[in-house]
Scaffold this active site. Sequence first.
Site, mmCIF file in Angstrom:
data_model
loop_
_atom_site.group_PDB
_atom_site.id
_atom_site.type_symbol
_atom_site.label_atom_id
_atom_site.label_comp_id
_atom_site.label_asym_id
_atom_site.label_seq_id
_atom_site.Cartn_x
_atom_site.Cartn_y
_atom_site.Cartn_z
ATOM 1 N N ASP A 216 -40.475 19.199 7.590
ATOM 2 C CA ASP A 216 -39.925 17.996 8.214
ATOM 3 C C ASP A 216 -38.401 18.094 8.373
ATOM 4 O O ASP A 216 -37.698 18.606 7.490
ATOM 5 C CB ASP A 216 -40.250 16.801 7.304
ATOM 6 C CG ASP A 216 -39.840 15.475 7.909
ATOM 7 O OD1 ASP A 216 -40.542 15.001 8.810
ATOM 8 O OD2 ASP A 216 -38.800 14.925 7.482
ATOM 9 N N GLU A 270 -40.174 21.640 12.032
ATOM 10 C CA GLU A 270 -39.812 20.551 12.938
ATOM 11 C C GLU A 270 -38.331 20.744 13.265
ATOM 12 O O GLU A 270 -37.455 20.329 12.511
ATOM 13 C CB GLU A 270 -40.038 19.180 12.294
ATOM 14 C CG GLU A 270 -39.906 18.075 13.336
ATOM 15 C CD GLU A 270 -39.464 16.715 12.787
ATOM 16 O OE1 GLU A 270 -39.589 15.733 13.536
ATOM 17 O OE2 GLU A 270 -38.982 16.636 11.651
#
Length: 553
Positions: A216, A270
Site C-alpha cells: 500500500d 501500489e
Amino acid sequence: MATANDTAAQQSPWWRDAVIYQVYPRSFADSDGDGVGDLTGVRERLPYLAGLGVDALWFSPWYASPQADAGYDVADYRRIDPAFGTLADAEALIAEAHALGLKIVVDIVPNHVSDRHPWFREALACGPGAEARDLFWFRPGRGPAGELPPNDWQSVFGGPAWTRTTNPDGTPGEWYLHLFAPEQPDLNWNNTKVREEHESVLRFWFDRGADGVRIDSATMPAKDPALPDFDPAAPPLPHPYIDRDDVHGIYRSWRALAEAYSPPRALIGEVWLADPVRFAHYLRPDEMHTAFNFDYLNSPWDPAALRTVIDATLSSHASVGASPTWVLSNHDVTRHVTRYGRADSSFGHALRQHRTPTNLALGTRRARAALLLALALPGGHYIYQGEELGLWEVEDIPDDLRQDPIFHRTGGTDVGRDGCRVPLPWSGDRPPFGFSPDTAQAAPWLPQPAQWASCTAEAQDGRPGSMLTFYRTALALRRGEPGLRALDFRWLPVDDPAVLAFTRADGFVCLANLSPAPAPLPPDTHLLLASDVDFDPATGHLPPDTTVWLRRP
Ligand code: NOJ
C-alpha cells in the site's frame, strides 16, 4: 505430450500474466447477517471465483482494525478483524483457495498503522523524548506555544497532515505526522524496529501460504528527516515524502525475503507516479515484481491516449525486464462503467467528477470493449470485485450514510470512495440481494441501488450476453490462448488512428474500434470473441466502441 507453450507457462512465474481479482472484504459477502462482509462469506463463494476463471485473489486488509480507513489502519497484522472472522478462517480460506488453484495476495500497509496499534498507544502514553516515539514522527509544534503544526504538509485525505497530542499530564503536547487520516500515524522507517517488524509480518503471512503481497502507498514510507515545508515551486525531486530514493532499500530487503521462499513470493506495488522512469525504478530486478498501472486506469477511453499509455507502459517495463499490468478499477476510484459513459472519461483523484452526467449504456458497452482490449495486452490484469457484474458507481448515497474519511475530511467537497464500495448483489430482487442472509440483523453497510436487481450474479448466471457470461468466456479464452502468454506485442498498421490493432504470438489479433465509424475487419481472420454480442463478422465491419479477438490462420 507437453508442448513448448506448456513448458514456458511452467517456467514463467504466475504473476507475470495472472488475472488477479480484488476482494474488498467488507463488501463481498456477509455470512453472519451484520451487514458487513466476512471471510466465511468469501469461503462460501470461492467456487464462484474459481469458476470466473481468475488466477489469484488480492484481499484488501482483513486485519484487526478500528476501520477508520476501512482496514487501511491496521492495529494488529497477526489477527483478523472480528467483523471479518478469525485467523483460523483466513488459514482455511487460503487452503481452500489453493485447492481450487487460486493464489492469495494479502495487503501490507508500510506507511502507517492505526492510532490503536500498541506502538502508538505506548508512544502517546510515554510522552515526549521516549524511545517509543521514535517509531513515528513526533515533533514539537511551531509558534510561541507550539500551537502550529511542525510544517505545512497536507493530508492526502484533506486538512493538515499533523495532529497535536496531549501529554500524559494533560498539557498540550507534540504533534505527529499522518499523511492520511489522523487515525493513521506515519511510521519512521529510519528506525530498525519498524523494518524488522514488517519483515516479520511478511514472514507471518508467507508462512501461512500467502503467495504475494500488495504494498500500500508504496512510494510514501521514506521521509526527508528534516521535515521541511513543501514548496510546490521547488524542483519536483526530491519530494519531502513521495518517491524518495531511500524508499527502495525497503523493497530490496523484501525482495530478498520473498525470494528465500519456495516458490518465491510476489511483491506487487501500489505506485502512483506520473513519471514512467521513476515508476520503473520500483520494478528493477531486485525490487518489486509488478506494480499497478494507474496511468492506464487514469486514461480516458480515447484511442490516442490509450495508444500512448500502452507504448509508455511497454517501454518503461521493458527497460527493467518487468511484466506490465492493466487495471481499470479498484476500491479507490470511480467504477469504469460510470467513467466511460462520461464526456470526460479519464480518472484523477482530484477530479472525481461526482454527479457529472453519465450514459451508463455507453459506459457498459465501452467497459466490455475495454476488458477485451486490456486482457489482450501483455502482462497481468486486475479485476475489482463487481466489475464482472457490470456494476456502476453508486452516486446517490445519502451524506449521513457515507463512511469514507475523504468525504468527512473535505467537508463533502470530495465525495470520496464509498460509491465503488457498495456491497455486491448476489441474488434476489431486492436489497440485500443475497449479500447478507435473509435472517440478517442489519442492512448492508452501504445501501445498494434497487436497480441492481438485474445485475445479481444469479440473474446473470448462464444468460447469453450478460456481463458475467462475457467475463467468464473472455477469461477462459485468455487462459487457453497460447499467444497471450508470451510478452510479444506488435501494433498492426491501420488507416484510422482511432482503431487500435495489434498482434500477439500464434496469429492472435486484437482490434478495438474507438472511432465513431465502423472499422473494416482485417482480411483472413476468424473471430474468437467480440465485446458486442450482436456483432456479425459477415458484415466485414466492426461497430464503434467494440473490441474483437481474432486469429490469423
Ligand atoms: C491506498 C489504499 O488503496 C487506500 O484505500 C488507502 O486509503 C490509502 N492507501 C491509505 O492506506
